[in-house]
Motif scaffolding. Structure first.
Motif, mmCIF file in Angstrom:
data_model
loop_
_atom_site.group_PDB
_atom_site.id
_atom_site.type_symbol
_atom_site.label_atom_id
_atom_site.label_comp_id
_atom_site.label_asym_id
_atom_site.label_seq_id
_atom_site.Cartn_x
_atom_site.Cartn_y
_atom_site.Cartn_z
ATOM 1 N N ARG A 1 0.620 24.319 9.674
ATOM 2 C CA ARG A 1 -0.499 24.639 10.570
ATOM 3 C C ARG A 1 -1.203 23.362 11.014
ATOM 4 N N THR A 2 -2.462 23.489 11.454
ATOM 5 C CA THR A 2 -3.254 22.350 11.929
ATOM 6 C C THR A 2 -4.333 22.003 10.915
ATOM 7 N N LEU A 3 -5.036 20.870 11.133
ATOM 8 C CA LEU A 3 -6.129 20.488 10.234
ATOM 9 C C LEU A 3 -7.211 21.556 10.209
ATOM 10 N N LEU A 4 -7.495 22.136 11.373
ATOM 11 C CA LEU A 4 -8.500 23.200 11.453
ATOM 12 C C LEU A 4 -8.120 24.362 10.537
ATOM 13 N N GLN B 1 0.822 -1.204 0.000
ATOM 14 C CA GLN B 1 0.000 0.000 0.000
ATOM 15 C C GLN B 1 0.858 1.256 0.000
ATOM 16 N N LYS B 2 0.323 2.298 -0.598
ATOM 17 C CA LYS B 2 0.936 3.616 -0.546
ATOM 18 C C LYS B 2 0.237 4.428 0.536
ATOM 19 N N PHE B 3 1.018 5.256 1.248
ATOM 20 C CA PHE B 3 0.473 6.082 2.326
ATOM 21 C C PHE B 3 0.634 7.558 1.972
ATOM 22 N N VAL B 4 -0.454 8.282 1.976
ATOM 23 C CA VAL B 4 -0.416 9.727 1.738
ATOM 24 C C VAL B 4 -0.758 10.427 3.050
ATOM 25 N N ASP B 5 0.182 11.200 3.567
ATOM 26 C CA ASP B 5 -0.039 11.940 4.811
ATOM 27 C C ASP B 5 -0.287 13.401 4.453
ATOM 28 N N PHE C 1 0.806 19.474 4.007
ATOM 29 C CA PHE C 1 0.407 20.772 4.562
ATOM 30 C C PHE C 1 1.577 21.465 5.247
ATOM 31 N N HIS C 2 2.309 20.724 6.058
ATOM 32 C CA HIS C 2 3.415 21.328 6.805
ATOM 33 C C HIS C 2 4.578 21.726 5.895
#
Length: 258
Positions: A134-137, A119-123, A128-129
């Motif tokens: 920043r944060t998800l919000l 599997q491939k993982f996309v973070d 974003f960082h």
């Protein structure tokens, strides 16, 4: 922007009893499965962690011991869940450092051996960082111009993560709409062999210890010269997935050429 998918991708989020990958447990899992034809399926399930949920954790995600007392434990749903993510890539927010490792631990405790190498993982947090720390919000506000209601709800967080990734692809021309590219771009550490980073690859793709007195040495050589070190690891406070990786190396060493 519609995701360019060659196979399904599962955006998921976990709520847990805490942040310790080894000792904490999942209390809720939500996932949004996106198909290559853009069809979507979302599911949320409460899970009995079989250990108390600390008040500090309940204060964050709002799930109490009372809420999950009649829910099934993870081991009861593990086989079904594994089949639902089989053949899919995975995406989340801070998922490479937390959600994937703790999910791997739960599967191993349940006796389900998932082959994560397929599997491939996309973070999305890493993307974003790298672009806007920043944060998800804040990410949802920045990229999608909307607020995140019911924050720390696994279902809302999973859907928000999906929306943010699509908006990131719209905003940044250098981000390729390709899961392999996004997986590599959002990888926390491409050199890690296990999720915890206890074992890393060198430039020759050989496994090295990344901790302790044998740090920097080849795992196979250490296990051959000091077999007792493997037993120490198996009895130590290491994640089940890390122990599994060490065991695979030991078995490969013993039987690989036979």
């Amino acid at each position: 922007m519609k995701l360019n998918l060659k196979r399904p991708i599962v955006f998921f989020d976990l709520e847990t009893t805490g942040t310790n990958i080894i000792s904490d447990r999942i209390v809720e899992i939500s996932y949004l499965k996106v198909m290559p034809n853009d069809e979507k399926e979302i599911k949320t399930r409460r899970i009995n962690p079989e250990i108390p949920i600390p008040k500090e954790a309940s204060d964050i995600h709002g799930i109490t011991n009372e809420d999950v007392k009649n829910a099934l434990p993870f081991k009861a749903i593990a086989k079904l869940l594994a089949s639902q993510i089989e053949g899919c890539d995975l995406a989340g927010y801070n998922s490479n450092r937390f959600d994937i490792p703790i999910l791997a631990e739960e599967f191993l405790r349940a006796g389900i051996d998932v082959d994560w190498t397929k599997q491939k993982f996309v973070d999305v947090q890493t993307i974003f960082h790298k672009k806007e720390p920043r944060t998800l919000l804040a990410a949802l506000k920045f990229y999608c111009n909307r607020d995140l209601e019911n924050a720390h709800s696994a279902a809302e967080d999973a859907k928000a993560t999906y929306e943010v990734l699509k908006a990131q692809l719209d905003k940044y021309p250098d981000l390729q709409n390709d899961i392999i590219f996004l997986s590599n771009y959002s990888s926390f550490n491409k050199k890690n062999v296990d999720f915890a980073g206890r074992i890393v690859y060198n430039e020759k793709k050989q496994e090295l210890f990344n901790f302790g007195k044998y740090k920097g040495l080849l795992v196979e050589e250490v296990l051959r010269e000091d077999p007792s070190y493997y037993n120490w690891i198996m009895q130590g406070n290491f994640s089940l997935y890390t122990k599994k990786v060490f065991t695979n190396i030991k078995l490969r060493q013993a039987f690989g050429n036979k």
